[in-house]
Design a protein around this motif. Structure first.
Motif, PDB file in Angstrom:
ATOM      1  N   THR A  24    -126.875 -35.587 -62.800  1.00  8.40           N
ATOM      2  CA  THR A  24    -128.201 -35.479 -63.392  1.00  8.40           C
ATOM      3  C   THR A  24    -128.146 -35.365 -64.908  1.00  8.40           C
ATOM      4  N   PHE A  25    -126.989 -35.496 -65.502  1.00 13.46           N
ATOM      5  CA  PHE A  25    -126.853 -35.341 -66.947  1.00 13.46           C
ATOM      6  C   PHE A  25    -127.355 -36.591 -67.657  1.00 13.46           C
ATOM      7  N   ASP A  26    -128.234 -36.388 -68.617  1.00  6.51           N
ATOM      8  CA  ASP A  26    -128.804 -37.497 -69.370  1.00  6.51           C
ATOM      9  C   ASP A  26    -128.423 -37.337 -70.838  1.00  6.51           C
ATOM     10  N   HIS A  27    -127.538 -38.199 -71.298  1.00  5.78           N
ATOM     11  CA  HIS A  27    -127.042 -38.117 -72.669  1.00  5.78           C
ATOM     12  C   HIS A  27    -128.159 -38.299 -73.691  1.00  5.78           C
ATOM     13  N   TYR A  28    -129.094 -39.171 -73.405  1.00  9.09           N
ATOM     14  CA  TYR A  28    -130.197 -39.406 -74.339  1.00  9.09           C
ATOM     15  C   TYR A  28    -131.075 -38.156 -74.449  1.00  9.09           C
ATOM     16  N   ALA A  29    -131.359 -37.538 -73.313  1.00  5.83           N
ATOM     17  CA  ALA A  29    -132.158 -36.305 -73.338  1.00  5.83           C
ATOM     18  C   ALA A  29    -131.396 -35.205 -74.067  1.00  5.83           C
ATOM     19  N   GLU A  30    -130.094 -35.149 -73.858  1.00  9.01           N
ATOM     20  CA  GLU A  30    -129.250 -34.164 -74.556  1.00  9.01           C
ATOM     21  C   GLU A  30    -129.393 -34.298 -76.064  1.00  9.01           C
ATOM     22  N   LEU A  31    -129.446 -35.530 -76.540  1.00  9.23           N
ATOM     23  CA  LEU A  31    -129.572 -35.781 -77.972  1.00  9.23           C
ATOM     24  C   LEU A  31    -131.025 -35.770 -78.439  1.00  9.23           C
ATOM     25  N   GLY A  32    -131.953 -35.773 -77.501  1.00  9.17           N
ATOM     26  CA  GLY A  32    -133.365 -35.753 -77.867  1.00  9.17           C
ATOM     27  C   GLY A  32    -133.861 -37.079 -78.409  1.00  9.17           C
ATOM     28  N   ILE A  33    -133.324 -38.165 -77.884  1.00 11.42           N
ATOM     29  CA  ILE A  33    -133.699 -39.503 -78.355  1.00 11.42           C
ATOM     30  C   ILE A  33    -134.072 -40.378 -77.156  1.00 11.42           C
ATOM     31  N   PRO A  34    -134.836 -41.433 -77.387  1.00 11.46           N
ATOM     32  CA  PRO A  34    -135.189 -42.333 -76.274  1.00 11.46           C
ATOM     33  C   PRO A  34    -133.997 -43.216 -75.890  1.00 11.46           C
ATOM     34  N   GLU A  35    -134.021 -43.752 -74.689  1.00  9.91           N
ATOM     35  CA  GLU A  35    -132.946 -44.630 -74.217  1.00  9.91           C
ATOM     36  C   GLU A  35    -132.867 -45.921 -75.017  1.00  9.91           C
ATOM     37  N   THR A  36    -133.910 -46.226 -75.744  1.00 11.57           N
ATOM     38  CA  THR A  36    -133.933 -47.448 -76.554  1.00 11.57           C
ATOM     39  C   THR A  36    -133.414 -47.201 -77.975  1.00 11.57           C
ATOM     40  N   SER A  38    -131.263 -46.870 -81.329  1.00 10.99           N
ATOM     41  CA  SER A  38    -130.215 -47.724 -81.909  1.00 10.99           C
ATOM     42  C   SER A  38    -128.928 -46.916 -82.071  1.00 10.99           C
ATOM     43  N   ALA A  39    -127.855 -47.608 -82.342  1.00  7.08           N
ATOM     44  CA  ALA A  39    -126.564 -46.943 -82.546  1.00  7.08           C
ATOM     45  C   ALA A  39    -126.658 -45.946 -83.697  1.00  7.08           C
ATOM     46  N   GLN A  40    -127.365 -46.307 -84.745  1.00  6.35           N
ATOM     47  CA  GLN A  40    -127.517 -45.409 -85.900  1.00  6.35           C
ATOM     48  C   GLN A  40    -128.315 -44.158 -85.518  1.00  6.35           C
ATOM     49  N   GLU A  41    -129.351 -44.322 -84.711  1.00 11.86           N
ATOM     50  CA  GLU A  41    -130.147 -43.174 -84.271  1.00 11.86           C
ATOM     51  C   GLU A  41    -129.315 -42.247 -83.380  1.00 11.86           C
ATOM     52  N   ILE A  42    -128.497 -42.836 -82.525  1.00 13.21           N
ATOM     53  CA  ILE A  42    -127.616 -42.049 -81.655  1.00 13.21           C
ATOM     54  C   ILE A  42    -126.631 -41.265 -82.517  1.00 13.21           C
ATOM     55  N   ARG A  43    -126.010 -41.938 -83.472  1.00  4.05           N
ATOM     56  CA  ARG A  43    -125.036 -41.310 -84.357  1.00  4.05           C
ATOM     57  C   ARG A  43    -125.679 -40.143 -85.136  1.00  4.05           C
ATOM     58  N   THR A  44    -126.857 -40.381 -85.675  1.00  2.00           N
ATOM     59  CA  THR A  44    -127.561 -39.356 -86.451  1.00  2.00           C
ATOM     60  C   THR A  44    -127.919 -38.156 -85.576  1.00  2.00           C
ATOM     61  N   ALA A  45    -128.448 -38.410 -84.391  1.00  2.00           N
ATOM     62  CA  ALA A  45    -128.817 -37.321 -83.480  1.00  2.00           C
ATOM     63  C   ALA A  45    -127.586 -36.524 -83.060  1.00  2.00           C
ATOM     64  N   TYR A  46    -126.493 -37.230 -82.800  1.00  2.00           N
ATOM     65  CA  TYR A  46    -125.249 -36.557 -82.411  1.00  2.00           C
ATOM     66  C   TYR A  46    -124.765 -35.641 -83.531  1.00  2.00           C
ATOM     67  N   ARG A  47    -124.767 -36.143 -84.749  1.00  2.00           N
ATOM     68  CA  ARG A  47    -124.285 -35.341 -85.885  1.00  2.00           C
ATOM     69  C   ARG A  47    -125.179 -34.132 -86.125  1.00  2.00           C
ATOM     70  N   GLN A  48    -126.479 -34.308 -85.976  1.00  2.00           N
ATOM     71  CA  GLN A  48    -127.397 -33.175 -86.146  1.00  2.00           C
ATOM     72  C   GLN A  48    -127.132 -32.110 -85.079  1.00  2.00           C
TER      73      GLN A  48
END
Length: 153
Positions: A24-36, A38-48
């Motif tokens: 049930t683990f959702d990586h996008y929810a963990e980062l607080g970002i939508p599944e759509t 971008s790579a840059q948004e994922i990177r930024t959310a991860y770093r934050q």
């Protein structure tokens, strides 16, 4: 935005350990970002999120004790399996990661103390009773040169 985002990120559940399956683990929810995202948004959310959860930024984190206990229980279980010669299911990489995370969170002294206490309990509860069963009065007496008929020096 940063403070509201920070509070939301701190409330997120801890991710599963590497190699563990969490259906049930959702990586996008963990980062607080939508599944759509971008790579840059994922990177930024991860770093934050990494900055927010870093132990140096949260020295008085109330969840630190619970996190330590979860990791310690896994390590303690592994120590028990090793002593019982039942280590086939252990992953050195995973155990190393738990210990490393504990040390990173500046709890290395607690880890050492827990390992020491575990080993003392193991020796007292499991090893000593087996040794004492093997020791007879006659053996002790012979060792102390106290058996009737044995040469005394």
């Amino acid at each position: 935005m940063a403070q509201a985002n920070t509070a939301a990120m701190m409330a997120l559940p801890l991710r599963p350990a590497h190699g563990e399956v969490h259906p049930t683990f959702d990586h996008y929810a963990e980062l607080g970002i939508p599944e759509t995202a971008s790579a840059q948004e994922i990177r930024t959310a991860y770093r934050q999120l990494a900055l927010v959860r870093h132990p140096d930024r949260n020295p008085n984190d109330p969840t630190a004790t619970a996190s330590f206990q979860r990791k310690w229980k896994r390590l303690e279980s592994a120590l028990r399996d090793i002593h019982e010669k039942n280590a086939s299911g252990l992953s050195f990489e995973q155990l190393y990661r738990y210990a490393y995370k504990i040390v990173l969170k500046k709890a290395g002294d607690r880890l050492c103390e827990n390992v020491k206490q575990f080993e003392e309990r193991w020796f007292t509860d499991k090893v000593c009773p087996r040794i004492f069963k093997l020791i007879s009065r006659n053996l002790v007496a012979m060792t102390l040169n106290d058996v009737p008929g044995s040469p005394r020096e």
